[in-house]
Motif scaffolding. Structure first.
Motif, PDB file in Angstrom:
ATOM      1  N   ALA A 121       8.356 -34.708  29.657  1.00 25.14           N
ATOM      2  CA  ALA A 121       8.349 -33.273  29.948  1.00 25.14           C
ATOM      3  C   ALA A 121       9.147 -32.503  28.903  1.00 25.14           C
ATOM      4  CB  ALA A 121       8.906 -33.021  31.346  1.00 25.14           C
ATOM      5  N   GLY A 122      10.291 -33.045  28.498  1.00 24.47           N
ATOM      6  CA  GLY A 122      11.087 -32.387  27.464  1.00 24.47           C
ATOM      7  C   GLY A 122      10.350 -32.319  26.140  1.00 24.47           C
ATOM      8  N   SER A 123       9.662 -33.398  25.775  1.00 17.35           N
ATOM      9  CA  SER A 123       8.886 -33.413  24.531  1.00 17.35           C
ATOM     10  C   SER A 123       7.750 -32.400  24.595  1.00 17.35           C
ATOM     11  CB  SER A 123       8.333 -34.812  24.272  1.00 17.35           C
ATOM     12  OG  SER A 123       9.377 -35.757  24.165  1.00 17.35           O
ATOM     13  N   ALA A 124       7.091 -32.322  25.755  1.00 20.82           N
ATOM     14  CA  ALA A 124       6.027 -31.335  25.929  1.00 20.82           C
ATOM     15  C   ALA A 124       6.574 -29.914  25.823  1.00 20.82           C
ATOM     16  CB  ALA A 124       5.346 -31.542  27.277  1.00 20.82           C
ATOM     17  N   THR A 125       7.792 -29.703  26.298  1.00 19.90           N
ATOM     18  CA  THR A 125       8.413 -28.380  26.202  1.00 19.90           C
ATOM     19  C   THR A 125       8.663 -27.996  24.752  1.00 19.90           C
ATOM     20  OG1 THR A 125       9.439 -28.647  28.373  1.00 19.90           O
ATOM     21  CG2 THR A 125      10.390 -26.994  26.906  1.00 19.90           C
ATOM     22  N   VAL A 126       9.166 -28.919  23.954  1.00 16.80           N
ATOM     23  CA  VAL A 126       9.384 -28.644  22.536  1.00 16.80           C
ATOM     24  C   VAL A 126       8.073 -28.271  21.855  1.00 16.80           C
ATOM     25  CG1 VAL A 126      10.081 -29.657  20.328  1.00 16.80           C
ATOM     26  CG2 VAL A 126      11.436 -30.100  22.390  1.00 16.80           C
ATOM     27  N   ALA A 127       7.018 -29.046  22.121  1.00 14.59           N
ATOM     28  CA  ALA A 127       5.706 -28.741  21.546  1.00 14.59           C
ATOM     29  C   ALA A 127       5.190 -27.396  22.050  1.00 14.59           C
ATOM     30  CB  ALA A 127       4.720 -29.858  21.880  1.00 14.59           C
ATOM     31  N   GLY A 128       5.439 -27.094  23.328  1.00 12.80           N
ATOM     32  CA  GLY A 128       4.990 -25.828  23.894  1.00 12.80           C
ATOM     33  C   GLY A 128       5.702 -24.640  23.281  1.00 12.80           C
ATOM     34  N   VAL A 129       6.982 -24.787  22.988  1.00 11.89           N
ATOM     35  CA  VAL A 129       7.730 -23.711  22.333  1.00 11.89           C
ATOM     36  C   VAL A 129       7.155 -23.449  20.943  1.00 11.89           C
ATOM     37  CG1 VAL A 129       9.970 -23.167  21.311  1.00 11.89           C
ATOM     38  CG2 VAL A 129       9.847 -24.008  23.663  1.00 11.89           C
ATOM     39  N   PHE A 130       6.864 -24.528  20.224  1.00  8.79           N
ATOM     40  CA  PHE A 130       6.200 -24.371  18.916  1.00  8.79           C
ATOM     41  C   PHE A 130       4.878 -23.622  19.080  1.00  8.79           C
ATOM     42  CE2 PHE A 130       2.670 -25.953  16.373  1.00  8.79           C
ATOM     43  CZ  PHE A 130       3.086 -25.626  15.085  1.00  8.79           C
ATOM     44  N   ALA A 131       4.068 -24.047  20.045  1.00  6.65           N
ATOM     45  CA  ALA A 131       2.746 -23.453  20.230  1.00  6.65           C
ATOM     46  C   ALA A 131       2.838 -21.977  20.590  1.00  6.65           C
ATOM     47  CB  ALA A 131       1.983 -24.214  21.321  1.00  6.65           C
ATOM     48  N   LEU A 132       3.800 -21.622  21.433  1.00  6.71           N
ATOM     49  CA  LEU A 132       3.931 -20.221  21.854  1.00  6.71           C
ATOM     50  C   LEU A 132       4.371 -19.333  20.692  1.00  6.71           C
ATOM     51  CD1 LEU A 132       3.779 -18.125  24.037  1.00  6.71           C
ATOM     52  CD2 LEU A 132       6.066 -18.814  24.822  1.00  6.71           C
ATOM     53  N   ALA A 133       5.333 -19.799  19.907  1.00  7.24           N
ATOM     54  CA  ALA A 133       5.774 -19.011  18.755  1.00  7.24           C
ATOM     55  C   ALA A 133       4.652 -18.887  17.725  1.00  7.24           C
ATOM     56  CB  ALA A 133       7.014 -19.640  18.127  1.00  7.24           C
ATOM     57  N   HIS A 134       3.905 -19.959  17.514  1.00  7.53           N
ATOM     58  CA  HIS A 134       2.785 -19.909  16.580  1.00  7.53           C
ATOM     59  C   HIS A 134       1.695 -18.973  17.089  1.00  7.53           C
ATOM     60  CE1 HIS A 134      -0.816 -21.238  14.388  1.00  7.53           C
ATOM     61  NE2 HIS A 134       0.015 -21.631  13.451  1.00  7.53           N
ATOM     62  N   LEU A 135       1.466 -19.002  18.386  1.00 11.09           N
ATOM     63  CA  LEU A 135       0.457 -18.126  18.989  1.00 11.09           C
ATOM     64  C   LEU A 135       0.813 -16.655  18.794  1.00 11.09           C
ATOM     65  CD1 LEU A 135      -2.098 -18.057  20.900  1.00 11.09           C
ATOM     66  CD2 LEU A 135      -0.469 -17.861  22.778  1.00 11.09           C
ATOM     67  N   LEU A 136       2.093 -16.335  18.932  1.00 13.40           N
ATOM     68  CA  LEU A 136       2.534 -14.943  18.837  1.00 13.40           C
ATOM     69  C   LEU A 136       2.579 -14.431  17.405  1.00 13.40           C
ATOM     70  CD1 LEU A 136       5.405 -15.029  21.479  1.00 13.40           C
ATOM     71  CD2 LEU A 136       3.257 -13.754  21.678  1.00 13.40           C
ATOM     72  N   THR A 137       2.813 -15.319  16.446  1.00  9.86           N
ATOM     73  CA  THR A 137       3.002 -14.883  15.059  1.00  9.86           C
ATOM     74  C   THR A 137       1.885 -15.314  14.126  1.00  9.86           C
ATOM     75  OG1 THR A 137       4.251 -16.862  14.431  1.00  9.86           O
ATOM     76  CG2 THR A 137       5.504 -15.026  15.368  1.00  9.86           C
ATOM     77  N   GLY A 138       1.199 -16.403  14.472  1.00  6.06           N
ATOM     78  CA  GLY A 138       0.188 -16.951  13.573  1.00  6.06           C
ATOM     79  C   GLY A 138       0.766 -17.684  12.391  1.00  6.06           C
ATOM     80  N   ARG A 139       2.062 -17.982  12.414  1.00  4.79           N
ATOM     81  CA  ARG A 139       2.702 -18.616  11.271  1.00  4.79           C
ATOM     82  C   ARG A 139       3.402 -19.908  11.674  1.00  4.79           C
ATOM     83  NH1 ARG A 139       2.381 -13.353   9.282  1.00  4.79           N
ATOM     84  NH2 ARG A 139       3.732 -12.476  10.870  1.00  4.79           N
ATOM     85  N   MET A 140       3.175 -20.909  10.835  1.00  4.95           N
ATOM     86  CA  MET A 140       3.737 -22.227  11.085  1.00  4.95           C
ATOM     87  C   MET A 140       5.263 -22.207  11.052  1.00  4.95           C
ATOM     88  SD  MET A 140       2.597 -25.272  11.776  1.00  4.95           S
ATOM     89  CE  MET A 140       0.912 -25.099  11.180  1.00  4.95           C
ATOM     90  N   ARG A 141       5.818 -21.436  10.128  1.00  2.69           N
ATOM     91  CA  ARG A 141       7.279 -21.406   9.988  1.00  2.69           C
ATOM     92  C   ARG A 141       7.925 -20.938  11.288  1.00  2.69           C
ATOM     93  NH1 ARG A 141      10.609 -21.044   5.324  1.00  2.69           N
ATOM     94  NH2 ARG A 141      12.720 -20.296   5.774  1.00  2.69           N
ATOM     95  N   ALA A 142       7.374 -19.901  11.902  1.00  2.93           N
ATOM     96  CA  ALA A 142       7.943 -19.400  13.150  1.00  2.93           C
ATOM     97  C   ALA A 142       7.873 -20.465  14.238  1.00  2.93           C
ATOM     98  CB  ALA A 142       7.208 -18.141  13.587  1.00  2.93           C
ATOM     99  N   GLY A 143       6.754 -21.180  14.310  1.00  3.27           N
ATOM    100  CA  GLY A 143       6.646 -22.241  15.301  1.00  3.27           C
ATOM    101  C   GLY A 143       7.678 -23.334  15.086  1.00  3.27           C
ATOM    102  N   LEU A 144       7.896 -23.706  13.837  1.00 10.81           N
ATOM    103  CA  LEU A 144       8.871 -24.753  13.539  1.00 10.81           C
ATOM    104  C   LEU A 144      10.293 -24.287  13.832  1.00 10.81           C
ATOM    105  CD1 LEU A 144       7.346 -26.135  10.222  1.00 10.81           C
ATOM    106  CD2 LEU A 144       7.345 -27.242  12.474  1.00 10.81           C
TER     107      LEU A 144
END
Length: 440
Positions: A121-144
């Motif tokens: 669940a924690g690993s999925a949360t980290v991936a989800g945070v990346f996905a949400l930031a990428h979704l909002l900005t369209g940029r890989m750097r923000a997701g990372l």
């Protein structure tokens, strides 16, 4: 699988053009994309981040070899669930306990097994945070940046290594937000339904996720009225019916194992009265607890929680649930900056993470519970990571984002002994990490 933020859409002076409308009415900022921003498979990056996080969370997972904090409540409930012997810990929905039981079924009744599903669940949360930031900005750097903040923010790390319900709730909740947001840019109801399922699963872990169904409904209505081309194949009333109906059905489906208890089995007739009984248990007045704290203190880090501080496995050990001060206080500054940016531009992508954080905290001002604890802040601490990434992206704050992460990493190394339950020198070692009286 398509990128989380598809190319080809944009806006000009508030007019939506292209097949994939952006979340906000501001024109895209002109810039030359960094090479990492051109990666067309962000889902692969999200998967790699989850794998890396899982490897980190699994290190010394069995330490301590004893139940920690609320594991004393959830482990017996999970064992009862696995044995189908009868109800236990009935004040909370069953899914989180069912997931803990799956770990025990896979690996035996051991500390590693108790906590294994939490690491996923924690690993999925980290991936989800990346996905949400990428979704909002369209940029890989923000997701990372967002994913790094989640890994270095302390709360995800600690919660991923303990068998508690909040860990599962936040994982489902984060991905529900991602999928529902992604569905705005995709025709077809499948993503919308999937988001509703995830909200139902989050609520089936803990009722604290239930308000997000209403938040999602309100956001949908506002954004749909603002531009009817969003969710182009969904009309407001049918979409709300799907959101509510699917999430509720998913929630009740998680009670299925309880129908097979050897004693006091749930029936269709007793299922709804059981919910009322759960509500009454949530409202009961509990005795004073050493680590209780009001909701407004959580963002200020006034009263973290020692999940463990005692001799264990032959040494003095401690596990402190606290947010990384760099990430938490920096996140508050990011939220303020995003609100300011939204007032100036009207950009929904700036408002979204700030509002998620605000709602995650403010709901506890009205939820009728007699006691509050810092771990209730866990969802908000995750949304702060997204806010930080979006704020850095909005103001193109390179290389300040790197300096920020380096400072967060330095504090992670400093606090790691009392995040991971390492052996300490003596019983008074806690003084090294308790900067303020409320941290004791």
């Amino acid at each position: 699988m398509a990128p989380l933020c598809p190319a080809g859409g944009g806006v000009t002076r508030g007019r939506t053009v292209g097949p994939a409308a952006r979340l906000d009415p501001e024109p895209p900022l002109a810039h030359k994309p960094h090479v990492s921003e051109t990666i067309r498979k962000p889902w692969l990056v999200a998967l790699l981040l989850a794998v890396a996080a899982e490897a980190i969370f699994l290190v010394r997972l069995s330490v301590p070899h004893m139940p920690v904090f609320d594991e004393v409540h959830y482990l017996p409930a999970a064992r009862a669930m696995l044995a189908l012997s009868g109800p236990a810990n009935v004040e909370h929905p069953p899914l989180g306990k069912e997931l803990i039981a799956i770990g025990i079924a896979l690996f035996g009744d051991t500390p590693f097994a108790w906590r294994f599903m939490s690491t996923l669940a924690g690993s999925a949360t980290v991936a989800g945070v990346f996905a949400l930031a990428h979704l909002l900005t369209g940029r890989m750097r923000a997701g990372l940046v967002a994913a790094a903040c989640a890994l270095l923010g302390f709360t995800v790390y600690v919660q991923a290594r303990i068998a508690m319900l909040d860990t599962f709730m936040v994982a489902f909740l984060t991905w529900a937000i991602v999928v529902l947001g992604w569905s705005m840019r995709r025709r077809g109801r499948s993503a919308w339904i999937a988001g509703a399922v995830l909200l139902g699963l989050a609520t089936a872990c803990k009722w604290a996720a239930a308000p997000y169904v209403a938040f999602a409904a309100a956001a949908f209505v506002h954004l749909k009225r603002e531009d009817a081309r969003r969710w182009s194949d969904l009309r407001i009333v049918p979409a709300l019916a799907l959101l509510g109906g699917v999430s509720v059905l998913t929630y009740f489906a998680t009670f299925l194992p309880a129908f097979f208890y050897a004693q006091d089995a749930v029936t269709l007739k007793s299922l709804l009265p059981l919910q009322w009984d759960m509500y009454l248990r949530q409202r009961q007045v509990l005795p004073h607890h050493t680590y209780q704290s009001p909701w407004w203190t959580w963002p200020l880090l006034l009263r973290p929680i020692w999940y463990l501080y005692e001799p264990a496995d032959g040494a003095q050990r401690g596990i402190l649930l606290i947010g990384n001060p760099v990430v938490m206080y920096g996140g508050l500054a990011a939220v303020a900056a995003l609100y300011h940016g939204w007032v100036k531009t009207g950009a929904a992508r700036l408002l979204a993470p700030a509002l998620l954080f605000t709602l995650a905290v403010a709901q506890f001002a009205v939820i009728p519970k007699s006691l509050g604890f810092y771990y209730y802040f866990y969802p908000a601490s995750v949304f702060l990571c997204v806010a930080i990434a979006v704020a850095f992206d909005r103001w193109r704050a390179r290389p300040w984002d790197e300096a920020f992460l380096l400072a967060a990493f330095a504090l992670t190394l400093y606090f790691l002994p009392v995040l991971s339950g390492q052996a300490l020198t003596d019983a008074g070692a806690f003084r090294r990490w308790t900067w303020f009286p409320g941290w004791v």
